[in-house]
Structures are given as C-alpha cells and as structure tokens.
Design an enzyme around this catalytic site. Structure first.
Site, PDB file in Angstrom:
ATOM      1  N   ASP A  12      16.512 -24.743 -17.243  1.00 61.37           N
ATOM      2  CA  ASP A  12      17.930 -24.874 -17.640  1.00 61.37           C
ATOM      3  C   ASP A  12      18.215 -24.244 -18.996  1.00 61.37           C
ATOM      4  O   ASP A  12      19.094 -24.688 -19.728  1.00 61.37           O
ATOM      5  CB  ASP A  12      18.362 -26.354 -17.674  1.00 61.37           C
ATOM      6  CG  ASP A  12      18.057 -27.055 -16.376  1.00 61.37           C
ATOM      7  OD1 ASP A  12      18.272 -26.435 -15.329  1.00 61.37           O
ATOM      8  OD2 ASP A  12      17.608 -28.206 -16.408  1.00 61.37           O
ATOM      9  N   ALA A  38      15.627 -26.039  -7.979  1.00 70.17           N
ATOM     10  CA  ALA A  38      16.334 -25.931  -9.254  1.00 70.17           C
ATOM     11  C   ALA A  38      17.435 -24.903  -9.060  1.00 70.17           C
ATOM     12  O   ALA A  38      17.451 -24.188  -8.063  1.00 70.17           O
ATOM     13  CB  ALA A  38      15.391 -25.500 -10.364  1.00 70.17           C
ATOM     14  N   HIS A  40      20.465 -22.062 -10.911  1.00 72.56           N
ATOM     15  CA  HIS A  40      21.014 -21.333 -12.043  1.00 72.56           C
ATOM     16  C   HIS A  40      22.524 -21.423 -11.956  1.00 72.56           C
ATOM     17  O   HIS A  40      23.087 -21.304 -10.873  1.00 72.56           O
ATOM     18  CB  HIS A  40      20.686 -19.847 -11.944  1.00 72.56           C
ATOM     19  CG  HIS A  40      19.232 -19.554 -11.991  1.00 72.56           C
ATOM     20  ND1 HIS A  40      18.426 -19.939 -13.026  1.00 72.56           N
ATOM     21  CD2 HIS A  40      18.452 -18.884 -11.136  1.00 72.56           C
ATOM     22  CE1 HIS A  40      17.214 -19.512 -12.792  1.00 72.56           C
ATOM     23  NE2 HIS A  40      17.196 -18.881 -11.657  1.00 72.56           N
ATOM     24  N   THR A 237       6.209 -28.532 -11.818  1.00 72.83           N
ATOM     25  CA  THR A 237       6.580 -28.059 -10.491  1.00 72.83           C
ATOM     26  C   THR A 237       5.309 -27.551  -9.808  1.00 72.83           C
ATOM     27  O   THR A 237       4.219 -27.597 -10.383  1.00 72.83           O
ATOM     28  CB  THR A 237       7.703 -27.017 -10.565  1.00 72.83           C
ATOM     29  OG1 THR A 237       8.241 -26.831  -9.252  1.00 72.83           O
ATOM     30  CG2 THR A 237       7.237 -25.693 -11.150  1.00 72.83           C
ATOM     31  N   THR A 302      21.045 -30.947  -8.532  1.00 73.44           N
ATOM     32  CA  THR A 302      21.064 -32.382  -8.233  1.00 73.44           C
ATOM     33  C   THR A 302      22.252 -33.106  -8.847  1.00 73.44           C
ATOM     34  O   THR A 302      22.558 -34.230  -8.457  1.00 73.44           O
ATOM     35  CB  THR A 302      19.794 -33.035  -8.806  1.00 73.44           C
ATOM     36  OG1 THR A 302      19.767 -32.751 -10.224  1.00 73.44           O
ATOM     37  CG2 THR A 302      18.535 -32.481  -8.176  1.00 73.44           C
ATOM     38  N   GLY A 303      22.901 -32.496  -9.850  1.00 76.51           N
ATOM     39  CA  GLY A 303      23.985 -33.185 -10.559  1.00 76.51           C
ATOM     40  C   GLY A 303      23.470 -34.269 -11.497  1.00 76.51           C
ATOM     41  O   GLY A 303      24.259 -34.982 -12.118  1.00 76.51           O
ATOM     42  N   ARG A 304      22.144 -34.402 -11.603  1.00 76.30           N
ATOM     43  CA  ARG A 304      21.581 -35.453 -12.480  1.00 76.30           C
ATOM     44  C   ARG A 304      21.904 -35.155 -13.939  1.00 76.30           C
ATOM     45  O   ARG A 304      21.793 -34.004 -14.377  1.00 76.30           O
ATOM     46  CB  ARG A 304      20.046 -35.482 -12.359  1.00 76.30           C
ATOM     47  CG  ARG A 304      19.542 -35.978 -11.030  1.00 76.30           C
ATOM     48  CD  ARG A 304      18.049 -36.264 -11.068  1.00 76.30           C
ATOM     49  NE  ARG A 304      17.234 -35.055 -11.033  1.00 76.30           N
ATOM     50  CZ  ARG A 304      15.924 -35.049 -10.816  1.00 76.30           C
ATOM     51  NH1 ARG A 304      15.271 -36.167 -10.647  1.00 76.30           N
ATOM     52  NH2 ARG A 304      15.256 -33.919 -10.796  1.00 76.30           N
ATOM     53  N   GLY A 415      28.020 -18.015 -25.467  1.00 83.77           N
ATOM     54  CA  GLY A 415      29.017 -18.412 -24.475  1.00 83.77           C
ATOM     55  C   GLY A 415      28.443 -18.169 -23.094  1.00 83.77           C
ATOM     56  O   GLY A 415      27.462 -17.431 -22.960  1.00 83.77           O
TER      57      GLY A 415
HETATM   58  P1  GDP Z   1      18.989 -21.721 -15.852  1.00 81.87           P
HETATM   59  O1  GDP Z   1      18.452 -22.533 -14.725  1.00 81.87           O
HETATM   60  O2  GDP Z   1      17.945 -21.413 -16.874  1.00 81.87           O
HETATM   61  O3  GDP Z   1      19.718 -20.516 -15.399  1.00 81.87           O
HETATM   62  O4  GDP Z   1      20.047 -22.608 -16.633  1.00 81.87           O
HETATM   63  P2  GDP Z   1      21.288 -23.443 -16.046  1.00 81.87           P
HETATM   64  O5  GDP Z   1      22.162 -22.560 -15.292  1.00 81.87           O
HETATM   65  O6  GDP Z   1      20.853 -24.687 -15.390  1.00 81.87           O
HETATM   66  O7  GDP Z   1      21.946 -23.936 -17.425  1.00 81.87           O
HETATM   67  C1  GDP Z   1      22.541 -23.144 -18.291  1.00 81.87           C
HETATM   68  C2  GDP Z   1      23.992 -23.599 -18.443  1.00 81.87           C
HETATM   69  O8  GDP Z   1      24.470 -23.126 -19.647  1.00 81.87           O
HETATM   70  C3  GDP Z   1      24.929 -23.030 -17.395  1.00 81.87           C
HETATM   71  O9  GDP Z   1      25.977 -23.932 -17.173  1.00 81.87           O
HETATM   72  C4  GDP Z   1      25.434 -21.742 -18.045  1.00 81.87           C
HETATM   73  O10 GDP Z   1      26.699 -21.326 -17.583  1.00 81.87           O
HETATM   74  C5  GDP Z   1      25.519 -22.182 -19.455  1.00 81.87           C
HETATM   75  N1  GDP Z   1      25.274 -21.155 -20.456  1.00 81.87           N
HETATM   76  C6  GDP Z   1      24.368 -20.136 -20.476  1.00 81.87           C
HETATM   77  N2  GDP Z   1      24.398 -19.514 -21.649  1.00 81.87           N
HETATM   78  C7  GDP Z   1      25.339 -20.146 -22.398  1.00 81.87           C
HETATM   79  C8  GDP Z   1      25.814 -19.994 -23.738  1.00 81.87           C
HETATM   80  O11 GDP Z   1      25.353 -19.141 -24.485  1.00 81.87           O
HETATM   81  N3  GDP Z   1      26.758 -20.862 -24.142  1.00 81.87           N
HETATM   82  C9  GDP Z   1      27.273 -21.848 -23.366  1.00 81.87           C
HETATM   83  N4  GDP Z   1      28.192 -22.653 -23.859  1.00 81.87           N
HETATM   84  N5  GDP Z   1      26.842 -22.038 -22.119  1.00 81.87           N
HETATM   85  C10 GDP Z   1      25.882 -21.200 -21.644  1.00 81.87           C
END
Ligand code: GDP
Length: 431
Positions: A12, A38, A40, A237, A302-304, A415
C-alpha cells in the site's frame, strides 16, 4: 530496458500510482507474483479504480499487460476486473497470460476460509483469497498450470488425484462438504474456454521484446516486509515480493532488470497482524488514517482499516536494501501537511540496546521505536512541481529520510494523480 516497481514496506505504498505513471513510457507491464489478495488504487482520466489482478498499465492503449507465471491467477476475478474497467469506458486492454501461470481453484479459497476458522484467534490475517493454499499446492506439485487446461486426459487424471487428497482433509480435518470431481472438471473446462485467447509463451515474448529494446515494467505487489524469506515471517504473503523474483515470475534474465524503483510511503501503514514497531493508536492514528492515501487508508481489496504509524527508517532501509533499490519513489507526502511536528522512527530498542538493523521476527516483536521529531510544514504541497519549491521543512524531511535509509529519493509523489510527481536529483544517485 526492464524496470521493477516494488514496495519497501508492508504494501500500500502507492505502487499502482507509480506504475500507472511510468506506464506512459512503457510497452509492457507485467505482474510477476501474488494474486487478487491485494490491490492497487489508481486515479486517472477515466476515474478511480481498484485493481487486484490486472497490471496497472491497462489504462493505456499502447501497452501490453501480462500476467506472469509467478502469479496466482484467479480466472473469474481476472474477467470480472476486465469487465469492470471496460464498463467504465476504458478501451479493452491487450492482455496476455503466461501458459506457465497456475490457477487459483475454488477449493483454494474454501481451504483458506476453513483454515482461518480452524485457527480462530491465532490466524495469520489472511485475506481469504486462496493464496496460501494455492502456493502450497504449487510447491507440492498438485497445482494446475494454465497449459494443462488444454490436455483433457491429464486434467481428468489430475482432478481425480487432487480430489482424493483434498477430500480426505475436508472430511477429517475441516468436516466440510467434499469436492465433486465432475463439477471441478467442468469448472476447469470453463476456465480453459475463458482464458484460451490470452494464453502466451510469455518468456519467449519477453525475450523478443528485450531484444527489440522495449520498455518493460515489472509490477510488484505488497512489499519487502511481506516477503516469505525476508519479511516478518509468518505474517507474510506466500510469494516473493522482491524485485529479484521479477526475473523468475516473469521469465527473464535477472541481469536485464536495470532499474529498481522502490516505493516508500512518507508514513507507515500495514494490514493484517504482525509486528509494526512505529504503530500509533487512538485519535492520532484515526486522523492520519482519515487523511491518508486518497480518501483514507482502507484496504483496496478488503476495505479493512489499515494500521497506521510514523515513517520507519529501520524497516525502510532494510526494505530498500533487499529490493536492490536504484531509485526511491517517496509517496503520499502531501498527507503530512497538517502536522505541527512529525515523528520518525530512526531506531529500534531491543532488550535495552538500540539498533538500526531490521531484526528477525522474534526480536522484532520486542522492539520499541526510537523516535526523532521533525518540524512540520503546515501547508498543502499538492500542485508543486519542483523540489526547490517545496517548503523548507518538507525538503528537510525528505533529506532526513534519504540520509537515514541510504537510498536515493529521486521521485516524490505529492498527490494521487499521474501528474502529481516531483523528480529530484539525489546526492546518493550514482550515475
Ligand atoms: P499500492 O498497493 O502500493 O498501489 O497502494 P494502494 O493503492 O493500496 O495505496 C495507495 C493509496 O494512496 C491510493 O489510494 C492512491 O490513490 C493514493 N496515493 C498514491 N500516491 C499518492 C500521493 O502522493 N498522495 C496522496 N494523497 N495519495 C496517493
């Protein structure tokens, strides 16, 4: 040129965003391990998407998305996911599936659930996607490889053999309904018909692509600390989360991986059980969770609610080292803009001694965080395009972390969008 995008921590970290961003300049994006356990989260021109199985390159017309042999392939979920994006006007992506990938069977998911039930409170925090039973069967050599779907005789014989073993466990250990051989065979035939148009000899395909100088991205799932060998075993994992495994899980020579982009989040989060030294609790954690990521730190699959903590230099240094990091992408930095002061974990105290080396699990369980507190920058940094324009305290935070972990931070994500990125010259970057 082959590049890997992998995680330094518990997952994450924002790998999906970085992969989606780099995919613009890539030809092929390939998943090399893990399954639909998992996810993204990706925000782009089409909207916000949670991907679990598809590589994060599926939103571009010019890319080929590949499910590598190292993946735990859940065929119905793959098809649901393709539909979920095409239903939202994303053009149908070009997808290839390795003929050597193995298939998550319906009984893997059941066994995952039954085992968690049996273990009760002592469970490993499984997402119940069948991943551990899947990889157990792969290495016990009773898994089903995609190529095998096309040999009916082999399938019949194997279904017979597998049901014998599985039914013995279902009857005697879990006391659950037995598997029906005919039904299982029909399921496999339906999988064959679904997957047939996508099946490919992926290692041969990639060999040609490398010779043609294509840009290939290996997309990792989770992070170093969830690796079965180098992570917080047994709260890990079941397939390797390391860039090195990209060579195996995609079928390419290890020396072709020229760039390893390790994604580190500017604070920590984790899901499931297991040691998490810099963890915070109560209102402090709730606030960071609410403000974190893009709309809160909750699992994409999972929404956890995720467990929250301060940036952990010990874990991240280790995480970067095991990945073989050439570049760190430091993400979600914008989220920290509300804090007056930002604690950072710079050491672990174990039995009265402070260490900066990440320990094995039984010692990790005793570790207490050594925190240093840095001043916050108290403003919104979204929209900023260069390092020099960042507030001074924000620059100092990045420089502090870089020095502690010892790997070059060359990308800063401020962002969730594709364009929210700051490239930086790092003093640690060896040209
Ligand atoms: P991954 O499994 O490593 O791809 O990560 P996730 O998708 O579970 O979690 C990353 C979360 O952070 C997602 O909701 C992305 O949209 C968000 N995100 C990624 N980079 C940034 C960032 O630089 N700033 C903010 N605010 N959110 C980000």
């Amino acid at each position: 040129m082959v590049k890997a995008v992998v995680g330094a921590n518990w997952g994450d970290e924002g790998k999906g965003k970085i992969t989606d961003m780099l995919a613009k300049q890539a030809d092929i994006i390939i998943r090399f391990q893990g399954g639909a356990n998992a996810g993204h989260t990706i925000v782009n021109d089409y909207g916000k998407f949670a991907l679990h199985t598809l590589p994060s390159g599926v939103f571009y017309n010019h890319t080929t998305s590949i499910i590598g042999n190292g993946v735990a392939l859940n065929i119905p979920i793959l098809f649901q996911e393709i539909k979920s994006i095409t239903d939202r006007n994303v053009p149908r992506p070009k997808i290839l599936v390795s003929d050597r990938a193995q298939i998550v069977m319906p009984y893997h998911i059941l066994f995952d659930q039954y085992e968690e039930e049996r273990l009760g409170g002592k469970s490993f925090g499984s997402t119940k996607s069948g991943i551990a039973p899947f990889y157990s069967d792969k290495y016990a050599k009773i898994g089903f490889q995609v190529s095998e779907l096309f040999d009916e005789e082999l399938l019949k014989e194997k279904v017979e053999r597998v049901c014998e073993v599985k039914n013995c466990i279902l009857e005697n250990l879990y006391h659950k309904p037995l598997l029906d051989k005919e039904e299982l065979l029909q399921t496999l035939f339906s999988y064959r018909d679904m997957i047939a148009p996508y099946v490919c000899d992926v290692s041969a395909y990639l060999d040609r692509a490398i010779k043609e100088n294509k840009t290939i991205l290996l997309e990792g799932q989770l992070g170093t600390l969830k690796d079965p060998d180098h992570g917080i075993y047994p709260m890990v994992t079941s397939s390797s989360t390391l860039a090195a495994y990209g060579a195996i899980g995609a079928g390419i020579p290890p020396y072709e991986i020229k760039q390893i982009i390790t994604v580190c989040k500017a604070y920590s989060s984790a899901v499931g059980a297991g040691a998490f030294v810099s963890e915070i609790f109560g209102e402090e954690a709730d606030e960071l969770r609410r403000r974190g990521g893009d709309g809160g730190e909750y699992g994409a699959t999972t929404g956890r609610p995720r467990r929250m903590g301060w940036f952990d230099c010990v874990a991240s240094k280790y995480g970067c080292r095991l990945q073989g990091t050439t570049d760190v992408a430091f993400t979600v930095l914008d989220v920290l803009g509300y804090l007056d002061a930002i604690p950072v974990c710079t050491g672990y105290e174990i039995d009265g001694e402070v260490t900066k080396e990440f320990p094995v699990t039984h010692r990790l369980n005793k570790a207490k965080p050594v925190l240093e507190v840095l001043p916050g920058w108290k403003c919104d940094i979204r929209g900023i395009k260069t390092f020099e324009e960042l507030p001074e305290n924000c620059q100092k935070y990045i420089e502090f972390v870089e020095k502690e972990i010892g790997y070059p931070i060359t990308m800063i994500s401020n962002g969730p969008g594709r364009n929210d990125i700051i490239y930086r010259e790092s003093p640690l970057k060896v040209k």
